[in-house]
Design a protein around this motif. Structure first.
Motif, PDB file in Angstrom:
ATOM      1  N   ARG A  48      10.520   5.601 -58.962  1.00 12.92           N
ATOM      2  CA  ARG A  48      10.236   6.477 -60.106  1.00 12.92           C
ATOM      3  C   ARG A  48       9.731   5.673 -61.294  1.00 12.92           C
ATOM      4  O   ARG A  48       8.842   6.126 -62.027  1.00 12.92           O
ATOM      5  CB  ARG A  48      11.479   7.267 -60.474  1.00 12.92           C
ATOM      6  CG  ARG A  48      11.798   8.320 -59.423  1.00 12.92           C
ATOM      7  CD  ARG A  48      13.008   9.127 -59.743  1.00 12.92           C
ATOM      8  NE  ARG A  48      12.794   9.923 -60.941  1.00 12.92           N
ATOM      9  CZ  ARG A  48      13.750  10.608 -61.544  1.00 12.92           C
ATOM     10  NH1 ARG A  48      14.977  10.581 -61.070  1.00 12.92           N
ATOM     11  NH2 ARG A  48      13.487  11.317 -62.613  1.00 12.92           N
ATOM     12  N   LEU A  49      10.271   4.482 -61.482  1.00 12.77           N
ATOM     13  CA  LEU A  49       9.783   3.608 -62.553  1.00 12.77           C
ATOM     14  C   LEU A  49       8.325   3.216 -62.307  1.00 12.77           C
ATOM     15  O   LEU A  49       7.517   3.186 -63.241  1.00 12.77           O
ATOM     16  CB  LEU A  49      10.639   2.344 -62.644  1.00 12.77           C
ATOM     17  CG  LEU A  49      11.939   2.455 -63.406  1.00 12.77           C
ATOM     18  CD1 LEU A  49      12.800   1.222 -63.168  1.00 12.77           C
ATOM     19  CD2 LEU A  49      11.685   2.652 -64.875  1.00 12.77           C
ATOM     20  N   VAL A  51       6.071   4.917 -60.707  1.00 13.06           N
ATOM     21  CA  VAL A  51       5.220   6.079 -60.975  1.00 13.06           C
ATOM     22  C   VAL A  51       5.010   6.246 -62.477  1.00 13.06           C
ATOM     23  O   VAL A  51       3.898   6.505 -62.941  1.00 13.06           O
ATOM     24  CB  VAL A  51       5.850   7.354 -60.354  1.00 13.06           C
ATOM     25  CG1 VAL A  51       5.150   8.608 -60.857  1.00 13.06           C
ATOM     26  CG2 VAL A  51       5.785   7.287 -58.845  1.00 13.06           C
ATOM     27  N   LEU A  52       6.088   6.087 -63.245  1.00  7.44           N
ATOM     28  CA  LEU A  52       5.974   6.236 -64.699  1.00  7.44           C
ATOM     29  C   LEU A  52       5.088   5.171 -65.327  1.00  7.44           C
ATOM     30  O   LEU A  52       4.361   5.445 -66.274  1.00  7.44           O
ATOM     31  CB  LEU A  52       7.359   6.181 -65.346  1.00  7.44           C
ATOM     32  CG  LEU A  52       8.166   7.457 -65.345  1.00  7.44           C
ATOM     33  CD1 LEU A  52       9.525   7.221 -65.978  1.00  7.44           C
ATOM     34  CD2 LEU A  52       7.440   8.564 -66.087  1.00  7.44           C
ATOM     35  N   THR A  53       5.138   3.959 -64.815  1.00  2.84           N
ATOM     36  CA  THR A  53       4.336   2.888 -65.406  1.00  2.84           C
ATOM     37  C   THR A  53       2.871   2.977 -64.985  1.00  2.84           C
ATOM     38  O   THR A  53       2.006   2.490 -65.702  1.00  2.84           O
ATOM     39  CB  THR A  53       4.896   1.504 -65.045  1.00  2.84           C
ATOM     40  OG1 THR A  53       4.981   1.384 -63.628  1.00  2.84           O
ATOM     41  CG2 THR A  53       6.254   1.298 -65.664  1.00  2.84           C
ATOM     42  N   ARG A  54       2.584   3.593 -63.850  1.00  2.00           N
ATOM     43  CA  ARG A  54       1.190   3.732 -63.418  1.00  2.00           C
ATOM     44  C   ARG A  54       0.477   4.874 -64.111  1.00  2.00           C
ATOM     45  O   ARG A  54      -0.737   4.861 -64.254  1.00  2.00           O
ATOM     46  CB  ARG A  54       1.131   3.974 -61.910  1.00  2.00           C
ATOM     47  CG  ARG A  54       1.226   2.725 -61.099  1.00  2.00           C
ATOM     48  CD  ARG A  54       0.814   2.987 -59.675  1.00  2.00           C
ATOM     49  NE  ARG A  54       1.606   4.061 -59.087  1.00  2.00           N
ATOM     50  CZ  ARG A  54       2.544   3.903 -58.179  1.00  2.00           C
ATOM     51  NH1 ARG A  54       2.831   2.714 -57.743  1.00  2.00           N
ATOM     52  NH2 ARG A  54       3.203   4.936 -57.698  1.00  2.00           N
ATOM     53  N   ARG A  55       1.248   5.892 -64.525  1.00  2.00           N
ATOM     54  CA  ARG A  55       0.649   7.075 -65.136  1.00  2.00           C
ATOM     55  C   ARG A  55       0.092   6.709 -66.515  1.00  2.00           C
ATOM     56  O   ARG A  55       0.790   6.119 -67.325  1.00  2.00           O
ATOM     57  CB  ARG A  55       1.699   8.163 -65.269  1.00  2.00           C
ATOM     58  CG  ARG A  55       1.130   9.470 -65.742  1.00  2.00           C
ATOM     59  CD  ARG A  55       2.098  10.586 -65.679  1.00  2.00           C
ATOM     60  NE  ARG A  55       3.469  10.136 -65.877  1.00  2.00           N
ATOM     61  CZ  ARG A  55       4.502  10.958 -65.920  1.00  2.00           C
ATOM     62  NH1 ARG A  55       4.327  12.234 -65.766  1.00  2.00           N
ATOM     63  NH2 ARG A  55       5.721  10.496 -66.104  1.00  2.00           N
ATOM     64  N   PRO A  56      -1.145   7.075 -66.803  1.00  2.00           N
ATOM     65  CA  PRO A  56      -1.693   6.764 -68.122  1.00  2.00           C
ATOM     66  C   PRO A  56      -0.971   7.554 -69.201  1.00  2.00           C
ATOM     67  O   PRO A  56      -0.541   8.688 -68.989  1.00  2.00           O
ATOM     68  CB  PRO A  56      -3.159   7.181 -68.018  1.00  2.00           C
ATOM     69  CG  PRO A  56      -3.212   8.136 -66.891  1.00  2.00           C
ATOM     70  CD  PRO A  56      -2.082   7.789 -65.957  1.00  2.00           C
ATOM     71  N   ALA A  57      -0.839   6.939 -70.358  1.00  2.00           N
ATOM     72  CA  ALA A  57      -0.172   7.600 -71.478  1.00  2.00           C
ATOM     73  C   ALA A  57      -1.020   8.777 -71.951  1.00  2.00           C
ATOM     74  O   ALA A  57      -2.253   8.716 -71.962  1.00  2.00           O
ATOM     75  CB  ALA A  57       0.050   6.611 -72.614  1.00  2.00           C
ATOM     76  N   LEU A  58      -0.367   9.841 -72.339  1.00  2.00           N
ATOM     77  CA  LEU A  58      -1.084  11.002 -72.845  1.00  2.00           C
ATOM     78  C   LEU A  58      -1.542  10.711 -74.270  1.00  2.00           C
ATOM     79  O   LEU A  58      -0.741  10.376 -75.128  1.00  2.00           O
ATOM     80  CB  LEU A  58      -0.177  12.248 -72.831  1.00  2.00           C
ATOM     81  CG  LEU A  58       0.286  12.675 -71.452  1.00  2.00           C
ATOM     82  CD1 LEU A  58       1.261  13.842 -71.585  1.00  2.00           C
ATOM     83  CD2 LEU A  58      -0.877  13.078 -70.589  1.00  2.00           C
ATOM     84  N   ARG A  59      -2.824  10.822 -74.487  1.00  2.00           N
ATOM     85  CA  ARG A  59      -3.382  10.550 -75.810  1.00  2.00           C
ATOM     86  C   ARG A  59      -4.147  11.773 -76.283  1.00  2.00           C
ATOM     87  O   ARG A  59      -4.809  12.445 -75.485  1.00  2.00           O
ATOM     88  CB  ARG A  59      -4.344   9.367 -75.740  1.00  2.00           C
ATOM     89  CG  ARG A  59      -3.660   8.083 -75.340  1.00  2.00           C
ATOM     90  CD  ARG A  59      -4.625   6.943 -75.343  1.00  2.00           C
ATOM     91  NE  ARG A  59      -3.945   5.770 -74.823  1.00  2.00           N
ATOM     92  CZ  ARG A  59      -4.547   4.720 -74.343  1.00  2.00           C
ATOM     93  NH1 ARG A  59      -5.868   4.684 -74.311  1.00  2.00           N
ATOM     94  NH2 ARG A  59      -3.858   3.706 -73.896  1.00  2.00           N
ATOM     95  N   PRO A  60      -4.075  12.062 -77.569  1.00  2.00           N
ATOM     96  CA  PRO A  60      -4.858  13.173 -78.088  1.00  2.00           C
ATOM     97  C   PRO A  60      -6.348  12.907 -77.910  1.00  2.00           C
ATOM     98  O   PRO A  60      -6.807  11.764 -77.964  1.00  2.00           O
ATOM     99  CB  PRO A  60      -4.488  13.225 -79.572  1.00  2.00           C
ATOM    100  CG  PRO A  60      -3.312  12.350 -79.735  1.00  2.00           C
ATOM    101  CD  PRO A  60      -3.240  11.418 -78.547  1.00  2.00           C
ATOM    102  N   ALA A  61      -7.103  13.962 -77.708  1.00  2.00           N
ATOM    103  CA  ALA A  61      -8.544  13.825 -77.448  1.00  2.00           C
ATOM    104  C   ALA A  61      -9.292  13.289 -78.666  1.00  2.00           C
ATOM    105  O   ALA A  61     -10.326  12.660 -78.538  1.00  2.00           O
ATOM    106  CB  ALA A  61      -9.122  15.181 -77.030  1.00  2.00           C
TER     107      ALA A  61
END
Length: 64
Positions: A48-49, A51-61
């Motif tokens: 799970r860690l 997966v969390l580290t591979r996912r790109p951070a959500l950034r405002p457009a």
């Protein structure tokens, strides 16, 4: 940069499982089923860690 609360929580949980595993290994007559359970949980948290580290951070457009 702020730390993702889930990432922090899982990191703490992984460390606690690691410590519990080491304590069980040092104990005389260590329970192999408890060790197996701790290792399985630790591996699940590690996945799970990852997966969390591979996912790109959500950034405002609109952010540059």
């Amino acid at each position: 940069m702020t730390l993702n609360p889930n990432l922090y929580r899982l990191t703490v949980l992984h460390r606690q499982l690691h410590d519990a595993e080491r304590r069980e290994l040092r104990r005389r007559g260590a329970d192999p089923f408890r060790l197996l359970r701790l290792k399985t949980l630790k591996l699940a948290v590690k996945k799970r860690l990852a997966v969390l580290t591979r996912r790109p951070a959500l950034r405002p457009a609109f952010a540059l």
